[in-house]
Design an enzyme around this catalytic site. Structure first.
Site, short mmCIF file in Angstrom:
data_model
loop_
_atom_site.label_atom_id
_atom_site.label_comp_id
_atom_site.label_asym_id
_atom_site.label_seq_id
_atom_site.Cartn_x
_atom_site.Cartn_y
_atom_site.Cartn_z
N VAL A 92 -0.54 -3.69 -4.24
CA VAL A 92 0.13 -3.47 -5.52
C VAL A 92 0.67 -4.79 -6.07
O VAL A 92 0.57 -5.07 -7.27
CB VAL A 92 1.26 -2.44 -5.37
CG1 VAL A 92 2.10 -2.36 -6.63
CG2 VAL A 92 0.69 -1.07 -5.04
N MET A 139 0.12 -1.57 4.06
CA MET A 139 -0.49 -2.64 3.26
C MET A 139 -0.52 -2.33 1.77
O MET A 139 -0.99 -3.14 0.98
CB MET A 139 -1.93 -2.88 3.74
CG MET A 139 -2.04 -3.40 5.16
SD MET A 139 -1.25 -5.02 5.37
CE MET A 139 -2.24 -6.04 4.28
N ARG A 140 -0.01 -1.15 1.38
CA ARG A 140 -0.07 -0.80 -0.04
C ARG A 140 0.75 -1.77 -0.88
O ARG A 140 0.37 -2.12 -2.01
CB ARG A 140 0.42 0.64 -0.26
CG ARG A 140 0.31 1.08 -1.72
CD ARG A 140 0.66 2.53 -1.94
NE ARG A 140 -0.40 3.40 -1.45
CZ ARG A 140 -0.26 4.27 -0.47
NH1 ARG A 140 0.91 4.36 0.15
NH2 ARG A 140 -1.26 5.03 -0.09
N ALA A 141 1.87 -2.26 -0.34
CA ALA A 141 2.71 -3.18 -1.09
C ALA A 141 1.96 -4.47 -1.41
O ALA A 141 2.07 -5.02 -2.52
CB ALA A 141 3.98 -3.49 -0.30
N ASP A 160 6.52 5.90 -2.36
CA ASP A 160 5.55 4.85 -2.09
C ASP A 160 4.33 4.96 -3.00
O ASP A 160 3.57 4.00 -3.15
CB ASP A 160 5.12 4.91 -0.62
CG ASP A 160 4.27 3.72 -0.22
OD1 ASP A 160 4.71 2.58 -0.46
OD2 ASP A 160 3.17 3.92 0.34
#
Length: 681
Positions: free
Chosen positions: A279, A274-276, A193
């Site tokens: 990014v 929420m990283r996706a 991730d």
């Protein structure tokens, strides 16, 4: 220094080049993971990227690459006085798979710290990579303790080195680039991730393209400087385009409609956290800047999804990475009208051809999953289904035949009980059996062999105390010599070689047991993946045994071979055990520190050849005589049970467990450790 292969001379590999260039435009994207087979220019492309990165300005003499405009206030070489910076090329630092912890984070001189109170610190690779590229080839083979350190540095942008209360901190912000061959094992989800983007690479099947690859490579090998000079113009133009895209990046507008598409896409594919979303937003912005636009479009969002989501939507180690592009297009269409509804005519939905324009052309790393119709049918649904066969026919359920039968799908995997090798090993770090490791609980002290890595403070003080008067101690400080230092002896967990020996004979196919057996082996494979084991697969049926998968770190490959395993024929149990013995003999020479665990999955029956049962017993005793830890998964079912699997376990000097007892939530028994070889049955 050798001349690197020019980035612009790489043939094909559009997704790989795009992913790297987007990170050069916007390092905030978060790096890239390159997945693919060997010999596909993965390492070549990463090393060539460094020549395209803009130069960085650093404080003169600072070993930690501090920016002269805003130096790190906690820099070990600071504080820095105001001075003009010097420019240098961005570094590409390679992290070897077998690197030590001190090589990665740096080493602290414990002797000087204890005796003089001086923080004598030698920077590691994380310091060298600050404001540059940290490249990890075969990142999936990186040891767990190094992965943990990388995770900490990537999350905090800093590296901390602590030795018995003495602490050093320095900035460590870098572009993380990793390459891996999925056949050698998968990557831990936490580290997976941390990579902003992922791309899949494969060798081209186009003859002309392959010819051009060979032609350019041979020309480079003959004259690297001359070859690089011929591509200098293209390299310069690409470098200028990266600089222009970087300058344009702050002016790119990310509208609310586009943000809605990004959020809807991440929600539709059920990514964690929420990283996706973040990014994807940064990637779409970088794509617009790379194209010379000041506004993000739906095409940018689609391309960003194909690069940023495939590795984030996996649910278990055996799912193939990738995105359903039809679902992606549908999601973007449903979320899109809100940004296009500004009085213009609505776009033609074109339900018959909307997804075809983007389907196979310049895709970006997405690999569509198998359609439902391509999956292995569940039990009783393959071709001439056993459930449709007349009762009493040779193909009816419960009837064992000597003919080969089509593979059946496995039952749902479950969480298994802990199986471990007895004793104390010294193998590769993992999570299965007890072992002497560099990490874990402290169990004692010893003299260091080589560089001191983990100080045992109490033992060091105890060793130095009797000599203080002879050494002329006059102050409060303790006079410590190198001979006084003691290394902490620690105990943790190791990964093992788990070799599965699976009975695929006709007796196992009876009463549809093979589906449950495959489900059990799949569960054990999942457990092996989580515990960082190597796995191998031996199967036996008919007249012989075969190595379906040599020992490897790729648990996915073992699961794939298991799913396609046919059944039928006699039960050459002895042949399976002897084949396993051959595999283990070779592996002991290749990796003597990794202890094996033999898992035999069978009902214990042996047929074919003279005295098959006695021969299987002798093969079992051969494993026992060599100290191989073993467990027999008893697959026998029905009211009448012969107990042959238990007899086999006694010959092996191991333990027998039933399929029910293998479940972690089973109340049929307690957790079963493998019995030590040689222990009385």
């Amino acid at each position: 220094m050798s001349t690197p292969y020019p980035f612009t001379a790489i043939v094909g590999q559009d997704d790989l080049r795009l992913g790297l260039l987007l990170n050069a435009v916007s390092p905030a994207v978060g790096g890239v993971l390159v997945r693919g087979e060997k010999g596909t220019a993965k390492s070549t492309a990463v090393r060539a990227l460094a020549a395209l990165m803009p130069e960085v300005s650093v404080v003169p003499g600072c070993r930690f690459s501090c920016d002269p405009v805003s130096p790190d206030p906690a820099c070990p070489d600071g504080p820095h006085a105001e001075a003009a910076g010097v420019s240098r090329a961005a570094r590409t630092v390679e992290l070897p798979v077998g690197a030590s912890e001190d090589r990665l984070v740096g080493a602290l001189d414990i002797e000087r710290a204890l005796s003089e109170g001086v923080k004598a610190f030698e920077p590691g690779l994380l310091a060298d990579a600050h404001r540059g590229i940290l490249y990890v080839d075969e990142v999936n083979l990186l040891h767990d303790h190094l992965v943990d350190l990388l995770l900490d540095a990537a999350a905090m942008g800093a590296s901390y080195v602590e030795r018995e209360g003495v602490s050093v901190r320095h900035a460590a912000r870098f572009l993380l680039v990793g390459t891996m061959n999925p056949e050698e094992g998968e990557l831990r989800p936490q580290l997976l991730d941390r990579f902003g983007l992922t791309v899949e690479v494969a060798a081209s099947r186009d003859t002309d393209e392959r010819v051009e690859v060979v032609r350019r490579r041979l020309a480079y090998d003959d004259d690297p400087e001359g070859f690089a000079a011929r591509w200098a113009g293209e390299e310069s133009a690409l470098r200028e385009r990266i600089a222009a895209a970087r300058a344009l990046l702050p002016r790119v507008v990310l509208g609310d409609g586009v943000l809605r598409q990004i959020a809807a896409t991440c929600a539709a594919f059920e990514v964690d956290g929420m990283r996706a979303d973040i990014v994807m937003a940064r990637t779409a912005t970088a794509l617009a800047a790379w194209a010379g636009r000041e506004e993000v479009t739906a095409d940018d969002v689609r391309q960003a999804a194909l690069l940023a989501l495939p590795h984030r939507r996996r649910r278990n180690p055996f799912d193939a990475p990738g995105l359903d592009e039809d679902k992606l297009d549908q999601t973007l269409d449903e979320a899109g009208p809100q940004e296009n509804n500004d009085g213009d005519d609505q776009p033609d939905p074109d339900p018959d051809g909307g997804g075809d324009d983007d389907g196979g052309g310049g895709g970006g790393g997405g690999v569509p999953p198998q359609a439902d119709g391509d999956r292995t049918p569940p039990r009783g649904e393959s071709g001439d289904t056993p459930s449709q066969a007349p009762a009493g026919s040779p193909d009816a359920p419960g009837r064992s035949t000597g003919a080969e039968q089509q593979p059946v799908a496995s039952a749902e995997p479950f969480r298994t009980k802990m199986l471990s090798v007895p004793g104390l090993g010294e193998g590769a770090a993992g999570r299965r059996s007890r072992a002497r490791t560099e990490h874990g609980r402290t169990t004692g002290a010893r003299r260091p062999q080589g560089a001191l890595t983990k100080l045992h403070l109490a033992a060091t003080v105890q060793a130095a105390a009797p000599h203080q008067r002879a050494r002329g101690r006059s102050g409060r400080g303790l006079v410590v010599r190198r001979d006084d230092l003691r290394q902490a002896a620690r105990e943790g967990r190791e990964g093992n070689l788990v070799l599965f020996v699976v009975d695929a004979s006709g007796s196992m196919a009876a009463r549809q047991r093979m589906s449950a057996v495959k489900g059990a082996v799949l569960s054990l494979l999942l457990d092996a993946y989580q515990r960082r084991d190597k796995v191998g697969l031996v199967t036996f049926r008919g007249k012989e045994a075969e190595v379906a998968l040599p020992p490897t770190s790729s648990v996915d490959a073992a699961a794939s071979r298991l799913e396609s395993l046919p059944t039928g024929g006699r039960t050459p149990l002895a042949a399976g055990l002897l084949k396993a013995h051959d595999v283990l003999r070779v592996e002991r020479l290749r990796d003597p520190s990794r202890r094996p665990l033999l898992v035999v999955v069978t009902d214990g029956r042996a047929t074919g050849g003279p005295e098959p049962v006695a021969l299987a017993g002798r093969a079992g005793r051969l494993h026992r005589s060599e100290g191989t830890a073993s467990v027999v998964v008893d697959c026998e079912s029905g009211y009448v049970r012969l107990g042959l699997a238990g007899e086999l376990a006694r010959e092996l000097g191991g333990t027998a467990v039933t399929l029910d007892e293998l479940r972690a939530d089973s109340i049929a028994g307690l957790v079963k450790d493998v019995t030590a070889a040689g222990r009385a049955a």
